[in-house]
Design an enzyme around this catalytic site. Sequence first.
Site, PDB file in Angstrom:
ATOM      1  N   GLY A   3       0.599  -1.258  -0.070  1.00  0.00           N
ATOM      2  CA  GLY A   3      -0.012  -0.011   0.143  1.00  0.00           C
ATOM      3  C   GLY A   3       0.670   1.368   0.026  1.00  0.00           C
ATOM      4  O   GLY A   3       0.205   2.440   0.361  1.00  0.00           O
ATOM      5  N   LYS A  56     -12.695 -12.111  -5.487  1.00  0.00           N
ATOM      6  CA  LYS A  56     -13.368 -12.758  -6.592  1.00  0.00           C
ATOM      7  C   LYS A  56     -14.572 -12.346  -6.628  1.00  0.00           C
ATOM      8  O   LYS A  56     -15.494 -13.175  -6.970  1.00  0.00           O
ATOM      9  CB  LYS A  56     -12.904 -14.048  -6.900  1.00  0.00           C
ATOM     10  CG  LYS A  56     -11.501 -14.581  -7.228  1.00  0.00           C
ATOM     11  CD  LYS A  56     -11.316 -15.968  -7.309  1.00  0.00           C
ATOM     12  CE  LYS A  56      -9.804 -16.289  -7.282  1.00  0.00           C
ATOM     13  NZ  LYS A  56      -9.093 -15.636  -8.353  1.00  0.00           N
ATOM     14  N   LEU A 100      -4.072  -6.810  -7.700  1.00  0.00           N
ATOM     15  CA  LEU A 100      -3.242  -7.518  -8.520  1.00  0.00           C
ATOM     16  C   LEU A 100      -4.221  -8.768  -9.050  1.00  0.00           C
ATOM     17  O   LEU A 100      -4.154  -9.919  -8.935  1.00  0.00           O
ATOM     18  CB  LEU A 100      -1.723  -8.423  -7.680  1.00  0.00           C
ATOM     19  CG  LEU A 100      -0.922  -7.480  -7.392  1.00  0.00           C
ATOM     20  CD1 LEU A 100       0.338  -8.084  -6.892  1.00  0.00           C
ATOM     21  CD2 LEU A 100      -0.597  -6.590  -8.804  1.00  0.00           C
ATOM     22  N   HIS A 151       1.048   1.220 -13.097  1.00  0.00           N
ATOM     23  CA  HIS A 151       1.672   0.181 -13.432  1.00  0.00           C
ATOM     24  C   HIS A 151       3.291   0.632 -13.700  1.00  0.00           C
ATOM     25  O   HIS A 151       3.712   1.626 -13.829  1.00  0.00           O
ATOM     26  CB  HIS A 151       1.362  -0.252 -14.868  1.00  0.00           C
ATOM     27  CG  HIS A 151       1.908  -1.409 -15.503  1.00  0.00           C
ATOM     28  ND1 HIS A 151       1.539  -2.585 -15.097  1.00  0.00           N
ATOM     29  CD2 HIS A 151       2.921  -1.637 -16.479  1.00  0.00           C
ATOM     30  CE1 HIS A 151       2.443  -3.550 -15.562  1.00  0.00           C
ATOM     31  NE2 HIS A 151       3.352  -2.949 -16.367  1.00  0.00           N
ATOM     32  N   ASP A 168      -4.180  -3.176 -19.307  1.00  0.00           N
ATOM     33  CA  ASP A 168      -3.094  -2.316 -19.492  1.00  0.00           C
ATOM     34  C   ASP A 168      -2.940  -1.741 -20.755  1.00  0.00           C
ATOM     35  O   ASP A 168      -2.236  -1.115 -21.191  1.00  0.00           O
ATOM     36  CB  ASP A 168      -1.661  -2.637 -18.957  1.00  0.00           C
ATOM     37  CG  ASP A 168      -1.234  -3.364 -17.565  1.00  0.00           C
ATOM     38  OD1 ASP A 168      -0.664  -4.301 -17.504  1.00  0.00           O
ATOM     39  OD2 ASP A 168      -2.281  -2.764 -16.727  1.00  0.00           O
ATOM     40  N   GLU A 192       6.057   6.527  -9.036  1.00  0.00           N
ATOM     41  CA  GLU A 192       4.808   6.180  -8.937  1.00  0.00           C
ATOM     42  C   GLU A 192       4.119   6.983  -7.712  1.00  0.00           C
ATOM     43  O   GLU A 192       3.017   7.640  -7.689  1.00  0.00           O
ATOM     44  CB  GLU A 192       4.596   4.709  -8.444  1.00  0.00           C
ATOM     45  CG  GLU A 192       5.051   3.624  -9.420  1.00  0.00           C
ATOM     46  CD  GLU A 192       4.827   2.562  -8.827  1.00  0.00           C
ATOM     47  OE1 GLU A 192       3.959   2.005  -8.240  1.00  0.00           O
ATOM     48  OE2 GLU A 192       5.789   1.414  -9.228  1.00  0.00           O
TER      49      GLU A 192
HETATM   50  N1  LIG Z   1      -9.616  -5.827 -16.934  1.00  0.00           N
HETATM   51  C1  LIG Z   1      -8.479  -5.039 -16.446  1.00  0.00           C
HETATM   52  N2  LIG Z   1      -8.068  -5.459 -15.166  1.00  0.00           N
HETATM   53  C2  LIG Z   1      -6.931  -4.982 -14.669  1.00  0.00           C
HETATM   54  C3  LIG Z   1      -6.149  -4.061 -15.369  1.00  0.00           C
HETATM   55  C4  LIG Z   1      -6.760  -3.437 -16.579  1.00  0.00           C
HETATM   56  O1  LIG Z   1      -6.062  -2.753 -17.137  1.00  0.00           O
HETATM   57  N3  LIG Z   1      -7.833  -4.298 -17.077  1.00  0.00           N
HETATM   58  N4  LIG Z   1      -4.982  -3.470 -14.808  1.00  0.00           N
HETATM   59  C5  LIG Z   1      -4.320  -4.436 -13.751  1.00  0.00           C
HETATM   60  C6  LIG Z   1      -3.094  -4.095 -13.070  1.00  0.00           C
HETATM   61  N5  LIG Z   1      -2.028  -5.020 -13.390  1.00  0.00           N
HETATM   62  C7  LIG Z   1      -1.176  -4.232 -13.834  1.00  0.00           C
HETATM   63  O2  LIG Z   1      -1.127  -3.042 -13.875  1.00  0.00           O
HETATM   64  C8  LIG Z   1      -2.047  -6.513 -13.390  1.00  0.00           C
HETATM   65  C9  LIG Z   1      -2.539  -6.870 -12.155  1.00  0.00           C
HETATM   66  C10 LIG Z   1      -2.286  -8.499 -12.202  1.00  0.00           C
HETATM   67  C11 LIG Z   1      -2.060  -9.062 -13.466  1.00  0.00           C
HETATM   68  C12 LIG Z   1      -1.954 -10.689 -13.314  1.00  0.00           C
HETATM   69  O3  LIG Z   1      -1.545 -11.376 -14.246  1.00  0.00           O
HETATM   70  N6  LIG Z   1      -2.382 -11.018 -12.094  1.00  0.00           N
HETATM   71  C13 LIG Z   1      -2.481 -12.393 -11.882  1.00  0.00           C
HETATM   72  C14 LIG Z   1      -2.711 -12.864 -10.422  1.00  0.00           C
HETATM   73  C15 LIG Z   1      -1.603 -12.359  -9.578  1.00  0.00           C
HETATM   74  C16 LIG Z   1      -1.834 -12.572  -7.855  1.00  0.00           C
HETATM   75  O4  LIG Z   1      -2.907 -12.839  -7.520  1.00  0.00           O
HETATM   76  O5  LIG Z   1      -0.568 -12.886  -7.433  1.00  0.00           O
HETATM   77  C17 LIG Z   1      -3.494 -13.185 -12.712  1.00  0.00           C
HETATM   78  O6  LIG Z   1      -4.760 -12.760 -12.628  1.00  0.00           O
HETATM   79  O7  LIG Z   1      -3.402 -14.345 -13.038  1.00  0.00           O
HETATM   80  C18 LIG Z   1      -1.708  -8.677 -14.658  1.00  0.00           C
HETATM   81  C19 LIG Z   1      -1.733  -6.954 -14.693  1.00  0.00           C
HETATM   82  C20 LIG Z   1      -5.382  -4.557 -12.803  1.00  0.00           C
HETATM   83  N7  LIG Z   1      -6.550  -5.261 -13.411  1.00  0.00           N
HETATM   84  N1  LIG Z   2       0.321  -4.498 -12.551  1.00  0.00           N
HETATM   85  C1  LIG Z   2      -0.059  -3.788 -11.569  1.00  0.00           C
HETATM   86  C2  LIG Z   2       1.377  -3.844 -10.552  1.00  0.00           C
HETATM   87  O1  LIG Z   2       2.336  -4.461 -10.875  1.00  0.00           O
HETATM   88  N2  LIG Z   2       1.241  -2.646  -9.634  1.00  0.00           N
HETATM   89  C3  LIG Z   2       2.224  -2.447  -8.773  1.00  0.00           C
HETATM   90  O2  LIG Z   2       2.412  -3.094  -7.614  1.00  0.00           O
HETATM   91  C4  LIG Z   2       3.110  -2.075  -6.756  1.00  0.00           C
HETATM   92  C5  LIG Z   2       2.108  -1.822  -5.449  1.00  0.00           C
HETATM   93  O3  LIG Z   2       2.889  -1.627  -4.381  1.00  0.00           O
HETATM   94  P1  LIG Z   2       2.311  -0.816  -2.971  1.00  0.00           P
HETATM   95  O4  LIG Z   2       1.653  -1.893  -2.632  1.00  0.00           O
HETATM   96  O5  LIG Z   2       3.283  -0.760  -2.253  1.00  0.00           O
HETATM   97  O6  LIG Z   2       1.390   0.520  -3.324  1.00  0.00           O
HETATM   98  C6  LIG Z   2       3.497  -1.012  -7.431  1.00  0.00           C
HETATM   99  O7  LIG Z   2       4.847  -1.001  -7.664  1.00  0.00           O
HETATM  100  C7  LIG Z   2       2.522  -0.987  -8.657  1.00  0.00           C
HETATM  101  O8  LIG Z   2       3.024  -0.480  -9.609  1.00  0.00           O
END
Ligand SMILES: Nc1nc2c(c(=O)[nH]1)N[C@@H](CN(C=O)c1ccc(C(=O)N[C@@H](CCC(=O)O)C(=O)O)cc1)CN2
Ligand SMILES: NCC(=O)N[C@@H]1O[C@H](COP(=O)([O-])[O-])[C@@H](O)[C@H]1O
EC number: 2.1.2.2
Length: 197
Positions: free
Chosen positions: A12, A59, A82, A101, A142, A171
């Site tokens: 966070g 979920k 995530l 991101h 993304d 960030e």
């Molecule tokens: N529909 C959308 N959902 C999300 C977006 C988006 O643009 N459209 N942005 C992401 C953020 N993100 C990167 O910025 C991101 C987050 C998670 C994943 C991913 O592959 N997650 C894994 C599980 C990870 C875990 O729980 O440890 C998965 O889903 O298999 C990719 C990109 C947020 N959502």
């Molecule tokens: N694709 C999404 C992603 O990778 N997000 C990344 O998770 C971290 C969260 O840090 P935080 O929990 O310290 O804020 C940050 O680096 C953010 O950019």
Amino acid sequence: MLKIAVMISGGGTDLQSIIDACQAGKINGQIELVVSNRQKAYGLERAQKAGIETAVVKKNDALIVSMFKERQIDLVVLAGYLAILTDELIDAYPNQIINIHPSLIPSFCGAGMYGMHVHEAVLNRGVKVSGATVHFVSREIDGGPIIKQVACDISDLDKAEDIQARVLEIEHQILPEVVGLYCDGRIQIENGRVKVI
Ligand SMILES: Nc1nc2c(c(=O)[nH]1)N[C@@H](CN(C=O)c1ccc(C(=O)N[C@@H](CCC(=O)O)C(=O)O)cc1)CN2
Ligand SMILES: NCC(=O)N[C@@H]1O[C@H](COP(=O)([O-])[O-])[C@@H](O)[C@H]1O
């Protein structure tokens, strides 16, 4: 004053940057709710220390939508959330969801690209610059309109953790800045391109 919800999964620090900016009067908005998909996310403690309501929801985007509608949320911020948002949540908040991101999109993004995975891929590819991107969230992971990007030189770094630390500094600057611009109505989208007015 806009009502903001923040979604997290981990420590966070991005959330904290928004909390701090709100408390400093730099954002014409208020965080009404922090939602995590992980019970042990330290970001939940950050929110509770700031007196912000928290919830853990796994979920269940339908429940998240109902919580947001109940609180008349205007802006949703993904701050290290995530999980992939379903169409139900995205369609309920068109151009009202932003994400931070830790790379310069369209590089090193998409499914599987999150957290340290991003910085490890950056290191392994040997690129000399990285940075952070704030973008609108769309169905394409993304792939939404880019709002702001800032780059940094990483040619002197050889550890993923050090790249992460340098990108996080960016960030923590650009995320609250964009939230503030959004709350001031200064972000416009035309033909998929973002203009700050
Ligand atoms: N529909 C959308 N959902 C999300 C977006 C988006 O643009 N459209 N942005 C992401 C953020 N993100 C990167 O910025 C991101 C987050 C998670 C994943 C991913 O592959 N997650 C894994 C599980 C990870 C875990 O729980 O440890 C998965 O889903 O298999 C990719 C990109 C947020 N959502
Ligand atoms: N694709 C999404 C992603 O990778 N997000 C990344 O998770 C971290 C969260 O840090 P935080 O929990 O310290 O804020 C940050 O680096 C953010 O950019």
